[in-house]
Design an enzyme around this catalytic site. Structure first.
Site, short mmCIF file in Angstrom:
data_model
loop_
_atom_site.label_atom_id
_atom_site.label_comp_id
_atom_site.label_asym_id
_atom_site.label_seq_id
_atom_site.Cartn_x
_atom_site.Cartn_y
_atom_site.Cartn_z
N CYS A 242 12.69 15.54 -17.68
CA CYS A 242 13.75 14.70 -18.23
C CYS A 242 15.11 15.35 -17.99
CB CYS A 242 13.52 14.49 -19.72
SG CYS A 242 14.84 13.56 -20.54
N HIS B 229 2.60 -4.76 -17.79
CA HIS B 229 1.97 -3.43 -17.73
C HIS B 229 2.91 -2.35 -17.25
CE1 HIS B 229 -2.05 -5.82 -17.20
NE2 HIS B 229 -1.65 -5.77 -18.46
N MET C 125 -8.11 -16.50 -4.23
CA MET C 125 -9.23 -16.56 -3.29
C MET C 125 -10.44 -17.25 -3.90
SD MET C 125 -8.00 -15.43 -0.54
CE MET C 125 -9.48 -15.37 0.46
N TYR D 108 -0.84 9.25 -10.05
CA TYR D 108 0.21 8.24 -10.05
C TYR D 108 1.19 8.44 -8.90
CZ TYR D 108 -1.41 5.82 -14.11
OH TYR D 108 -2.18 5.04 -14.94
N ASP E 67 3.14 -2.43 -9.06
CA ASP E 67 3.37 -1.88 -7.73
C ASP E 67 4.81 -1.95 -7.23
OD1 ASP E 67 3.66 -4.61 -6.85
OD2 ASP E 67 1.48 -4.73 -6.65
#
Length: 315
Positions: free
Chosen positions: A213, A134, A282, A80, A117
């Site tokens: 955290c 998401h 597309m 990630y 993103d």
């Protein structure tokens, strides 16, 4: 308008369709947009699964699970962190900015994004009108059971020092006269190694060096929705209530195949509430388009600013 139609025609879009859409758009109040990965493709951002669906030797979809994070949080965080880094190297394109501008001009326009993103956020899309199905690569949350700590839009790169992308190095022999016993010197290069390449070894990172955290010192995790996890109920409820509150004039479907539910279902729901549908992709992604709908085939970064120009002006 003639200029917009001409530019769109160069992108393979019918000028007549652009003109009819632009005329309809001027009278629209309540507009819904659904965004997919095709929107960010014009920014040069690799897709989630990458070439062949692999990241190094790992199936990317197998890293995007709670089980993978529990088993090897360092590996998942490196995956990630790489995705965060690649997203930050990309820049929002004109379609991101056009949608952000439409949001500022029309408070009855909401956007549902399947993208994680952060490009819409970096284009300054108003957060109250942007609903992330998401989650986001740039949100984090604590994994400790009793801790509710979350942080949004953290664009720090790397998010922790241990997750910095290593630089390339080259070995240079400094004294060839000494043969095999000659000394070698490592010269640092500013060029990053490609940590998606299996030829480069990933470092072993202790859990204590992963993002922690600040409230409870627990382990933070990416604020995305992993496979096997439910979509955010608050987001779904907010969108559903907005759709149900009044008729919908228009739905934009941009850069998505509309094949994954529940996101794909919004097209039918919007149509049932009166919306005409405009697909920008597309390839045609909505299986059934009505005679009063539009399909604009082409690069979203070119098509979207042109078809919205009648309302937002030049971007």
């Amino acid at each position: 308008m003639a200029s917009a139609a001409k530019k769109a025609a160069h992108a393979g879009v019918s000028s007549a369709d652009v003109e009819s859409f632009a005329e309809y758009l001027k009278g629209c109040r309540r507009i819904l947009a659904l965004l997919g990965a095709g929107l960010s493709a014009s920014s040069g951002l690799p897709t989630f699964r990458g070439a062949g669906g692999l990241w190094r030797t790992h199936d990317a979809t197998e890293l995007a699970t709670p089980e993978a994070f529990q088993a090897d949080p360092a590996l998942v965080w490196q995956f990630y962190s790489f995705r965060r880094h690649m997203a930050l190297k990309a820049a929002p394109n004109k379609a991101h900015y056009a949608l952000a501008e439409l949001s500022r001009r029309n408070k009855d326009f909401i956007t549902i994004s399947q993208n994680v993103d952060g490009l819409s956020q970096r284009a300054l899309h108003p957060s109250e009108q942007l609903h992330l199905l998401h989650g986001s690569l740039f949100n984090v949350k604590c994994t400790s059971f009793f801790c509710r700590y979350t942080r949004k839009d953290d664009f720090t790169d790397p998010i922790a020092p241990s997750l910095a992308i290593p630089k390339k190095s080259s070995l240079v022999k400094t004294d060839e006269d000494q043969g095999e016993t000659g000394t070698k010197q490592i010269e640092e290069s500013d060029e990053e190694i490609d940590i998606s390449d299996i030829g480069h070894h990933l470092p072993d990172i202790p859990v204590k060096d992963l993002p922690q955290c600040p409230e409870c010192n627990g382990l933070l995790r990416p604020g995305v929705v992993w496979f096997g996890e439910p979509l955010p109920s608050k987001t779904l409820k907010t969108v559903d209530e907005w759709i149900e509150s009044d008729p919908v004039d228009l739905m934009l479907v941009i850069g998505t195949s509309s094949s994954v539910y529940p996101a794909a279902g919004y097209t039918d729901i919007a149509r049932a509430h009166g919306a005409r549908i405009a697909v920008i992709n597309m390839e045609q992604s909505v299986k059934t388009l009505g005679e009063n709908d539009w399909f604009f085939q082409g690069d979203a970064s070119v098509v979207v600013p042109e078809i919205l120009k009648s309302v937002i002006g030049d971007i």
